[in-house]
Design a protein around this motif. Structure first.
Motif, PDB file in Angstrom:
ATOM      1  N   ILE A  68       0.832  -1.213   0.000  1.00  0.00           N
ATOM      2  CA  ILE A  68       0.000   0.000   0.000  1.00  0.00           C
ATOM      3  C   ILE A  68       0.859   1.253   0.000  1.00  0.00           C
ATOM      4  O   ILE A  68       0.566   2.226  -0.691  1.00  0.00           O
ATOM      5  CB  ILE A  68      -0.960  -0.032   1.213  1.00  0.00           C
ATOM      6  CG1 ILE A  68      -1.962  -1.173   1.002  1.00  0.00           C
ATOM      7  CG2 ILE A  68      -1.714   1.275   1.337  1.00  0.00           C
ATOM      8  CD1 ILE A  68      -2.781  -1.511   2.220  1.00  0.00           C
ATOM      9  N   ALA A  69       1.964   1.206   0.757  1.00  0.00           N
ATOM     10  CA  ALA A  69       2.878   2.365   0.744  1.00  0.00           C
ATOM     11  C   ALA A  69       3.436   2.562  -0.656  1.00  0.00           C
ATOM     12  O   ALA A  69       3.573   3.690  -1.145  1.00  0.00           O
ATOM     13  CB  ALA A  69       4.002   2.144   1.744  1.00  0.00           C
ATOM     14  N   GLY A  70       3.739   1.443  -1.326  1.00  0.00           N
ATOM     15  CA  GLY A  70       4.221   1.530  -2.707  1.00  0.00           C
ATOM     16  C   GLY A  70       3.173   2.152  -3.604  1.00  0.00           C
ATOM     17  O   GLY A  70       3.483   2.943  -4.497  1.00  0.00           O
ATOM     18  N   ALA A  71       1.906   1.792  -3.355  1.00  0.00           N
ATOM     19  CA  ALA A  71       0.833   2.363  -4.172  1.00  0.00           C
ATOM     20  C   ALA A  71       0.800   3.883  -4.014  1.00  0.00           C
ATOM     21  O   ALA A  71       0.654   4.625  -4.994  1.00  0.00           O
ATOM     22  CB  ALA A  71      -0.507   1.760  -3.762  1.00  0.00           C
ATOM     23  N   GLY A  72       0.967   4.344  -2.760  1.00  0.00           N
ATOM     24  CA  GLY A  72       0.996   5.802  -2.527  1.00  0.00           C
ATOM     25  C   GLY A  72       2.145   6.438  -3.276  1.00  0.00           C
ATOM     26  O   GLY A  72       1.983   7.461  -3.956  1.00  0.00           O
TER      27      GLY A  72
END
Lengths: 338, 151
Positions: A68-72
């Motif tokens: 999810i952090a990567g998605a951000g």
């Protein structure tokens, strides 16, 4: 001076620091042009990997958080590439309108580049007519590449935690950038912005300690800061002013949102109380104290301190008039500190 | 006129933070606050009761001749921080400023004379218009341009 091959310029359009499978990046463009977010992410990943190795029970949450952090981060990267694309397009249009500098410098003009690109596309279409199965193979390969780029299950799990976090983060970035691109096509910037925020919020909800690891705290201290807060809270009307006893420690005067973590409460407290900037941490941690300056946040301005320091119960009682005050205070406060 | 707002110092007092195996039950600084209160009493100020304020630390007041000043002491492990809390608008009054100046100069002299306190530095509220400086911030506890050592 000869211009670089068209293929290497075309790589900019792929909007990825990591080359897509099957395409080799050559020349000066092979080096990422904007590395700082990746550097920051690598640092956080390395700290998170050490933490996960020590606490295997948090592994699945950490992987999800990395995704999810990567998605951000991917959303941010998508925005950067969109902006860069606009700048490149503007420069291209300008060069098309005024080809003289290109001619004088011996570069291909924008018009010649357009002709080259059209020629390359034309060649591909002609070859495709001659060998229709090639189009199908290429399309299949493109789908396989997209799956590998976007779905964790399409590629093998990495050998160690750090590499697996990196793999999940990278896939998350591809997902985020794709999301940003789709969102921007559909409704433009505002939705893309909301998607980024939602990704950040989801990541923090699932693995709140990551936030403090990224701020430079040890994993142990980060886990402590991510635990539920059970302290006194922040008093809206200071106790030294001797407010009525029924009010002083009531929900109307104590700001202490339900479910808030220690770290979040310290940040909230510091933003509304100019005298609170540091809190001691238990001596068993290498980090001696929590420090507001590490959070990267800014304090509210004086009026906004009054508004944001007010407990929810008091805001609810005050109703509309307080909301009107709050709106004004928020604006003044936020702008007052720029 | 620059107002000195925050003092950072070390002391020989034992760490009186109360903790269980997991959490801090009571933040430290009570003993140092009581000692400073006793020093101020000795200087002729009337000292109010200590008020525990959780992670903020320990707050108490000292006053004389109708003026009052509030002090907040926080034990941050490596050092102690004493913040001066000016009452709203009072800081604008010349009489209060005179009282404050006299108070801080007397307190600084007393702390410097007392062998239990060391490395006393005062900081002015500069750089952060809505907050106080963090003595543990950039530059650590080295004397910065905004730090004064009163002797």
């Amino acid at each position: 001076m000869a211009s670089p091959p068209l293929q290497s310029r075309a790589r900019v359009v792929t909007k990825s620091y990591r080359p897509m499978r099957g395409i080799e990046v050559v020349g000066p463009l092979a080096r990422p042009e904007y590395e700082s977010p990746s550097d920051i992410a690598a640092k956080a990943r390395s700290a998170a990997a050490a933490y996960v190795d020590r606490h295997p029970e948090h592994r699945s949450k950490a992987m999800m958080a990395a995704n999810i952090a990567g998605a951000g981060a991917g959303v941010v990267r998508g925005g950067y590439h969109m902006a860069k694309g606009l700048v490149d397009a503007a420069a291209f249009v300008q060069r098309a309108a005024n080809p003289l500098p290109d001619v004088l410098l011996g570069r291909k003009t924008a018009g010649q580049q357009t002709i080259d690109l059209a020629g390359a596309i034309g060649d591909y279409v002609i070859e495709g007519r001659a060998d229709p199965s090639r189009l199908g193979r290429d399309a299949k390969q493109a789908v396989a590449n997209a799956k590998a780029d976007l779905f964790p299950s399409a590629t093998p799990v990495a050998a160690n935690t750090a590499d697996e976090l990196a793999r999940r983060f990278s896939i998350g970035m591809n997902q985020g950038e794709l999301g940003a691109n789709v969102a921007s096509l559909a409704v433009g910037g505002p939705l893309a912005k909301a998607v980024g925020k939602a990704g950040e919020v989801m990541a923090l909800q699932r693995f709140p300690a990551a936030r403090y690891i990224a701020q430079g705290y040890s994993p142990e201290a980060a886990a402590y800061l991510a635990e539920p807060y059970s302290g006194m809270g922040s008093h809206w009307v200071p106790r030294r002013t001797k407010p009525p006893s029924w009010f002083v420690d009531s929900d109307y005067n104590v700001l202490k949102p339900r479910g808030i973590t220690r770290g979040e409460m310290y940040e909230l407290h510091a933003r509304v109380d100019p005298k609170f900037s540091t809190a001691r941490l238990p001596p068993r941690f290498a980090d001696r104290s929590w420090r507001f300056e590490k959070s990267g946040l800014r304090r509210h301005g004086p009026l906004a301190q009054v508004w944001h320091g007010m407990p929810g119960a008091t805001k609810a009682k005050g109703g509309g008039s307080l909301a009107a005050f709050g709106s004004g205070a928020h604006q003044l406060g936020e702008e007052g500190y720029q | 006129m620059t107002l000195l707002q925050v003092a950072a110092f070390t002391s020989d007092f034992p760490d009186d933070m109360v903790e269980d195996e997991h959490d801090i039950i009571q933040f430290g600084g009570k003993g140092v606050s009581e000692a400073i209160g006793a020093i101020l009493s000795g200087l002729g100020y009337s000292v109010g009761e200590l008020d525990y304020q959780g992670e903020r630390g320990w707050e108490f007041s000292a006053g004389a001749e109708g003026q009052q000043i509030w002090l907040l002491l926080s034990d941050l492990g490596d050092y102690l921080m004493l913040q001066v809390e000016d009452p709203s608008f009072m800081g604008l009054r010349p009489k209060y400023r005179q009282f404050r100046e006299h108070f801080l100069s007397g307190l600084t002299d007393a702390l410097n004379r007392d062998g239990r306190f060391h490395d006393l530095l005062w900081f002015a509220a500069v750089g952060d218009p809505f907050g106080f400086p963090d003595p543990a911030g950039e530059g650590g506890r080295r004397p910065a341009p905004q730090a004064w050592r009163w002797s």
